[in-house]
Design an enzyme around this catalytic site. Sequence first.
Site, PDB file in Angstrom:
ATOM      1  N   PHE A 197     -24.638 -11.394  82.418  1.00  0.00           N
ATOM      2  CA  PHE A 197     -24.661 -11.682  80.952  1.00  0.00           C
ATOM      3  C   PHE A 197     -25.485 -10.523  80.437  1.00  0.00           C
ATOM      4  CE2 PHE A 197     -24.058 -15.776  83.425  1.00  0.00           C
ATOM      5  CZ  PHE A 197     -22.659 -15.938  82.588  1.00  0.00           C
ATOM      6  N   ASP A 198     -25.014 -10.377  79.078  1.00  0.00           N
ATOM      7  CA  ASP A 198     -25.901  -9.521  78.235  1.00  0.00           C
ATOM      8  C   ASP A 198     -26.709 -10.218  77.078  1.00  0.00           C
ATOM      9  OD1 ASP A 198     -24.555  -7.277  79.491  1.00  0.00           O
ATOM     10  OD2 ASP A 198     -23.174  -7.097  77.866  1.00  0.00           O
ATOM     11  N   THR A 199     -26.035 -11.481  76.851  1.00  0.00           N
ATOM     12  CA  THR A 199     -26.737 -12.194  75.679  1.00  0.00           C
ATOM     13  C   THR A 199     -27.042 -13.620  76.241  1.00  0.00           C
ATOM     14  OG1 THR A 199     -25.612 -10.947  74.140  1.00  0.00           O
ATOM     15  CG2 THR A 199     -26.581 -13.089  73.463  1.00  0.00           C
TER      16      THR A 199
END
Lengths: 308, 308
Positions: free
Chosen positions: B23-25
């Site tokens: 995940f990035d966020t």
Amino acid sequence: MSTYVAPIKITNGELSEEFIDKFDTFLFDCDGVLWLGTHLLPSITETLSLLESKGKQLIFVTNNSTKSRKAYTHKFADFGITVKEEQIFTSGYASAIYVRDFLKLQPGKDKVWIFGQSGIREELGLMGYETLGCDDPRLNEKFDAKTSPFLKDGLDNDVKCVVAGLDNDINYHRLAITLQYLQQDGVAFVGTNVDSTFPQKGLILPGAGSMIESAAFAANKRPAYCGKPNMNMLNTIISAFNLNKQKCCMVGDRLNTDIRFGVEGGLGGTLLVLTGIETEERAVTKTDEYPNPKYYINKLGDLYEFTH
Amino acid sequence: MSTYVAPIKITNGELSEEFIDKFDTFLFDCDGVLWLGTHLLPSITETLSLLESKGKQLIFVTNNSTKSRKAYTHKFADFGITVKEEQIFTSGYASAIYVRDFLKLQPGKDKVWIFGQSGIREELGLMGYETLGCDDPRLNEKFDAKTSPFLKDGLDNDVKCVVAGLDNDINYHRLAITLQYLQQDGVAFVGTNVDSTFPQKGLILPGAGSMIESAAFAANKRPAYCGKPNMNMLNTIISAFNLNKQKCCMVGDRLNTDIRFGVEGGLGGTLLVLTGIETEERAVTKTDEYPNPKYYINKLGDLYEFTH
């Protein structure tokens, strides 16, 4: 669906006498029928006297739970009308009867938490129940879980029921403690009346139902409602006076509570007065939304005025 | 009905790194995830730093509407965590965005009546809206229809919306005036969040939803709810940061709000922590009652502890 029978409008002395002769007992809603707030409607005293002189039984049925029946007799007296406590049924009294006769709580042992005003406390007290909450001034203090006197030593395990009704002193402290009792296993939940609002001085104000539903939503528990149009209230009255339903007439100013109460309760008659919020058009319009009355009249006092 | 996929429990460093890399966020619920009341949970600061050092975007999403985002940054700072106001979404802020972007009320012209606390007032104020009600001390006076300063000169016709949320100072005066505005044609009704209760110091206390439902029942009007799990809240966040949903993971302690929010919002992942009210058994049990998370972990701090 029942067949529509056009409501009869009482417009003269002959119809008045015919109407009165049909029934032995009249059940009256109060506000909007006898008075509006602090203003007695025309020819009310004369109409009630007329009915009594003809040997009719008069019973007053109100969803107001904030006053006890005793306090209600004073309200009648202020209008110059003498009634006995026994003639009055409030939703607070109906709730107390429900606690005693249906829930079968034991006076002197089981206790009741009240989210509401003194009318409920007084009626339960007369039946011998110890109550908590209600107008206890300590509930006016800002809620703090650490310091609330209702939590410090734990909840009272003898509380077996919450009775909730209109509370002008509603606050977070009252809501929070009420919820703690409603979360207990084996604690019953009684609501005085479902009315979401009530009219006062030209305003529509939040009613008992809107406060009770708040507690119900938080607790995820449904209350047993006791006031009009709930049949708990009617059954209690019928049995207390050993009435013949066919000879009873409900008199009220609201189709959806008073007239529904009489129709669904199987009373012999219903009379709508137009001194409250209903119009002649609504009285005679056939709809699924509310039942029609058997009779209607501009104002209750016409029963006297048409015959004198 | 979606097919059941067994949730993956994160129990070691390898699984932790694999999870983080996906995940990035990360969207975090706060209470029950980062802290419990006034007590920071173990290794939280370290975990948040670890994620930031890996270039992850951190967003904090809370249904608490009583504090503004600015006030929330102070709460984080008290725990030794530095976050920017822009990283925080409260249900009060989400409601303000709803008023501006969906209802399209005009700042400087249209006004908002608030039944709730200062968090809502501050967020609306920052957008240029004049507000009434809320923590106005005159609402602490006992309600009297004749003397209430909110009725004496009539209602304010510029009020086009009621925003309702948790109010520890709830009283009859607030309920009565809120109802007067809700009865006006063309006044919209926004609820910060539907939570019927919230946990505090071992108690389950009445939540925003239980107060909002009281006003809704009285007014016979349904609110537009804005907090988790409502998609208004998620859509706002996604669009504000221009996020790729597939690269987002919702982290929370409640299946029915946080995890539902992530699942129904179509986010790439969801992580349940067991430091709130949920159990491991509930996390892995297949049911129609709530969605299962994609991942779960005993505590958020394990993400750091397993890798150090």
